[in-house]
Enzyme design. Structure first.
Site, PDB file in Angstrom:
ATOM      1  N   SER A 114     -11.188 -83.033  52.910  1.00 45.32           N
ATOM      2  CA  SER A 114     -10.686 -82.138  53.959  1.00 45.32           C
ATOM      3  C   SER A 114     -11.346 -82.319  55.320  1.00 45.32           C
ATOM      4  O   SER A 114     -10.866 -81.752  56.310  1.00 45.32           O
ATOM      5  CB  SER A 114     -10.818 -80.674  53.523  1.00 45.32           C
ATOM      6  OG  SER A 114      -9.829 -80.359  52.573  1.00 45.32           O
ATOM      7  N   LYS A 140      -9.024 -83.518  57.929  1.00 49.88           N
ATOM      8  CA  LYS A 140      -8.143 -82.598  58.663  1.00 49.88           C
ATOM      9  C   LYS A 140      -8.544 -82.496  60.138  1.00 49.88           C
ATOM     10  O   LYS A 140      -7.699 -82.280  61.007  1.00 49.88           O
ATOM     11  CB  LYS A 140      -8.168 -81.224  58.001  1.00 49.88           C
ATOM     12  CG  LYS A 140      -7.614 -81.206  56.578  1.00 49.88           C
ATOM     13  CD  LYS A 140      -7.865 -79.873  55.896  1.00 49.88           C
ATOM     14  CE  LYS A 140      -7.343 -79.867  54.467  1.00 49.88           C
ATOM     15  NZ  LYS A 140      -7.649 -78.608  53.751  1.00 49.88           N
ATOM     16  N   TYR A 147     -13.525 -72.516  55.216  1.00 52.67           N
ATOM     17  CA  TYR A 147     -12.628 -71.665  54.442  1.00 52.67           C
ATOM     18  C   TYR A 147     -13.073 -70.213  54.500  1.00 52.67           C
ATOM     19  O   TYR A 147     -13.444 -69.723  55.562  1.00 52.67           O
ATOM     20  CB  TYR A 147     -12.500 -72.196  53.011  1.00 52.67           C
ATOM     21  CG  TYR A 147     -12.075 -73.645  52.975  1.00 52.67           C
ATOM     22  CD1 TYR A 147     -10.864 -74.042  53.545  1.00 52.67           C
ATOM     23  CD2 TYR A 147     -12.885 -74.619  52.424  1.00 52.67           C
ATOM     24  CE1 TYR A 147     -10.468 -75.376  53.541  1.00 52.67           C
ATOM     25  CE2 TYR A 147     -12.487 -75.954  52.411  1.00 52.67           C
ATOM     26  CZ  TYR A 147     -11.285 -76.323  52.974  1.00 52.67           C
ATOM     27  OH  TYR A 147     -10.899 -77.628  52.981  1.00 52.67           O
ATOM     28  N   VAL A 207     -14.118 -81.316  49.943  1.00 50.57           N
ATOM     29  CA  VAL A 207     -14.522 -81.183  48.544  1.00 50.57           C
ATOM     30  C   VAL A 207     -15.133 -82.474  47.996  1.00 50.57           C
ATOM     31  O   VAL A 207     -15.614 -82.491  46.864  1.00 50.57           O
ATOM     32  CB  VAL A 207     -13.352 -80.725  47.645  1.00 50.57           C
ATOM     33  CG1 VAL A 207     -12.908 -79.328  48.027  1.00 50.57           C
ATOM     34  CG2 VAL A 207     -12.202 -81.700  47.672  1.00 50.57           C
TER      35      VAL A 207
END
Length: 306
Positions: free
Chosen positions: A60, A63, A240, A258
């Protein structure tokens, strides 16, 4: 500060997490690794310790790169029209936020639905597929020509990506995702399967910390607006549901993956790359965040201190 001592101080934190098991390629990774690379953009100095040159799946953290690339390709206004900047209050792989609030677009670019939508905005150009463009841009902004697609991780993503498929088709059904779903998902799975190092991520963080200019050659890679926007979203949603907690503890724009990676950008000071694959319940590196917190406190990096 002595980075080797810092690693030793945070080492036991590894036992508080576990590697991501829902992606088979990541389940095989040795959890007992902790590495860090610091790029001091103010003084053009670099230091590293531990597993700083081990290659791992970017997951991630990609991103951040795809968001930057989309902004550079399409413009900030066009990207802002597609995805929001708010926290969701839900896990990164759910669509509940859109379903409950009746939102027409994902709440931010770092939850999976938002990231898939951002990836879908990149279209083939000059014979290059969307992923080829993202890979080339990743090599440039990370100053690492050896970044490649790891096919084993990619195949794992394909086999276990049904939740992401459901997100993509939901976005398609709601009229948010306008391009081909299969192509968009393939781009997303591949971007998550690129192999990077702590140094790669520190270079990425250094560009962001240096207002979009590569400190290794003085060339502007991204606009100041893209850097500012992305750092802001990293600060509020990059970890998150733990983003608020670590905004207080660390106070530096950070994005996790992750695969165990962390990229942090302390404006005008440092680009930081960290790797440790044992994760907490939210999907963030346990020892990695402990190390970043220690570094931030020792070097007084929190953006809220000044």
């Amino acid at each position: 500060m002595n980075l080797n001592d810092a690693i030793q101080e945070c080492w036991d934190k590894i036992d508080e997490g576990q590697v991501a098991t829902y992606i088979p390629g990541l389940a095989k990774v040795d959890p007992y690794q902790l590495g860090v690379y610091l790029f001091d953009v103010a003084n053009d100095k670099r230091c590293q310790a531990g597993a700083s040159r081990v290659r791992f799946a970017i997951e991630s953290v990609s991103k951040v790169i795809t968001l930057l690339y989309a902004i550079e390709r399409l413009g900030l206004t066009a990207v802002e029209a597609q995805v929001g900047t708010r926290q969701t209050g839900f896990p990164f792989d759910t669509i509940l936020n859109m379903e409950i609030t009746k939102e027409t677009h994902p709440l931010n670019a770092f939850i999976n639905s938002g990231a898939i939508l951002i990836s879908s905005l990149i279209e083939e150009e000059d014979g290059q597929s969307p992923f080829e463009q993202i890979l080339n841009f990743t090599r440039e902004i990370c100053n690492d020509p050896e970044i490649t697609l790891e096919n084993g991780i990619y195949q794992s993503e394909l086999r276990t990506g049904d939740m992401n498929r459901s997100l993509a088709y939901y976005l398609k059904a709601k009229g948010a995702l306008n391009n081909d779903v299969t192509t968009s998902l393939d781009t997303y799975f591949k971007q998550c399967s690129m192999m990077v190092t702590c140094e790669s991520l520190a270079n990425l963080g250094a560009v962001l910390a240096n207002d979009g200019i590569a400190p290794w050659n003085g060339e502007r890679i991204i606009s100041s607006a893209a850097a500012t926007y992305t750092k802001s979203v990293m600060m509020t949603t990059g970890l998150y549901n733990e983003s608020g907690t670590y905004s207080v503890k660390i106070g530096v724009p950070t994005k996790s993956g992750v695969g165990g990676g962390l990229v942090a950008a302390a404006p005008n000071h440092y680009g930081i790359g960290i790797f440790s694959p044992a994760l907490d319940h939210a999907g963030n590196s346990v020892a990695g965040l402990a190390l970043l917190e220690l570094i931030s406190k020792e070097l007084k990096l929190s953006i809220f201190k000044y």
